[in-house]
Design a protein around this motif. Structure first.
Motif, PDB file in Angstrom:
ATOM      1  N   ASN A 167       0.852  -1.187   0.000  1.00  0.00           N
ATOM      2  CA  ASN A 167       0.000   0.000   0.000  1.00  0.00           C
ATOM      3  C   ASN A 167       0.893   1.245   0.000  1.00  0.00           C
ATOM      4  O   ASN A 167       1.777   1.395   0.840  1.00  0.00           O
ATOM      5  CB  ASN A 167      -0.923  -0.025   1.215  1.00  0.00           C
ATOM      6  CG  ASN A 167      -1.949   1.079   1.169  1.00  0.00           C
ATOM      7  OD1 ASN A 167      -1.903   1.962   0.324  1.00  0.00           O
ATOM      8  ND2 ASN A 167      -2.882   1.020   2.110  1.00  0.00           N
ATOM      9  N   MET A 184       0.157   4.362   0.724  1.00  0.00           N
ATOM     10  CA  MET A 184      -0.054   5.251   1.876  1.00  0.00           C
ATOM     11  C   MET A 184       0.689   4.745   3.109  1.00  0.00           C
ATOM     12  O   MET A 184       1.256   5.533   3.865  1.00  0.00           O
ATOM     13  CB  MET A 184      -1.553   5.388   2.175  1.00  0.00           C
ATOM     14  CG  MET A 184      -2.319   6.120   1.085  1.00  0.00           C
ATOM     15  SD  MET A 184      -1.654   7.758   0.736  1.00  0.00           S
ATOM     16  CE  MET A 184      -2.154   8.632   2.183  1.00  0.00           C
ATOM     17  N   ALA A 217       4.343   5.493   2.582  1.00  0.00           N
ATOM     18  CA  ALA A 217       4.626   6.908   2.831  1.00  0.00           C
ATOM     19  C   ALA A 217       4.729   7.175   4.324  1.00  0.00           C
ATOM     20  O   ALA A 217       5.583   7.952   4.781  1.00  0.00           O
ATOM     21  CB  ALA A 217       3.543   7.778   2.206  1.00  0.00           C
ATOM     22  N   PHE A 218       3.876   6.525   5.104  1.00  0.00           N
ATOM     23  CA  PHE A 218       3.936   6.663   6.564  1.00  0.00           C
ATOM     24  C   PHE A 218       5.221   6.056   7.122  1.00  0.00           C
ATOM     25  O   PHE A 218       5.808   6.590   8.064  1.00  0.00           O
ATOM     26  CB  PHE A 218       2.709   5.988   7.198  1.00  0.00           C
ATOM     27  CG  PHE A 218       2.725   6.013   8.687  1.00  0.00           C
ATOM     28  CD1 PHE A 218       2.469   7.182   9.382  1.00  0.00           C
ATOM     29  CD2 PHE A 218       2.999   4.868   9.409  1.00  0.00           C
ATOM     30  CE1 PHE A 218       2.493   7.207  10.761  1.00  0.00           C
ATOM     31  CE2 PHE A 218       3.025   4.877  10.790  1.00  0.00           C
ATOM     32  CZ  PHE A 218       2.767   6.045  11.469  1.00  0.00           C
TER      33      PHE A 218
END
Length: 111
Positions: free
Chosen positions: A47, A49, A52-53
């Motif tokens: 994923n 996202m 990115a986290f």
């Protein structure tokens, strides 16, 4: 040279690592990078996202140690900004009319 010494403008850079970083800056960036690597090893995902986290610690610490003009780096700017806003500021008048009573008591004499 007639006992005259010329000090170069960048003489303080010789005390820095790679002429940019202090030891604290490199330690902070190393902690951010190692945290990112540990998180990426523990959490496996495709994923975007979540990825990115996971890389946020490296990005944030990288931005904090990034050099900017008039300050050492962004962290130094934030320290100066925090000090400015958190401490009491006293501005004393030291102009050419410091003994001018009308200038100091203008608000009281308006009416």
């Amino acid at each position: 040279m007639n006992n005259q010494y010329l000090i170069p403008a960048n003489s303080k850079k010789s005390k820095l690592i790679f002429s940019i970083f202090t030891g604290f800056d490199l330690a902070l960036f190393a902690i951010g990078i190692s945290t990112t690597l540990i998180l990426m090893a523990i959490i496996r995902t495709s994923n975007i996202m979540v990825m990115a986290f996971l890389i946020m610690p490296a990005i944030v610490t990288g931005l904090l140690v990034m050099p900017i003009p008039n300050y050492h780096n962004v962290l130094g700017f934030f320290k100066s900004m925090y000090y400015y806003f958190s401490n009491r500021r006293n501005y004393r008048w030291r102009g050419w009319c410091v003994k001018d009573v009308y200038g100091r008591d203008y608000e009281n004499r308006k009416g």
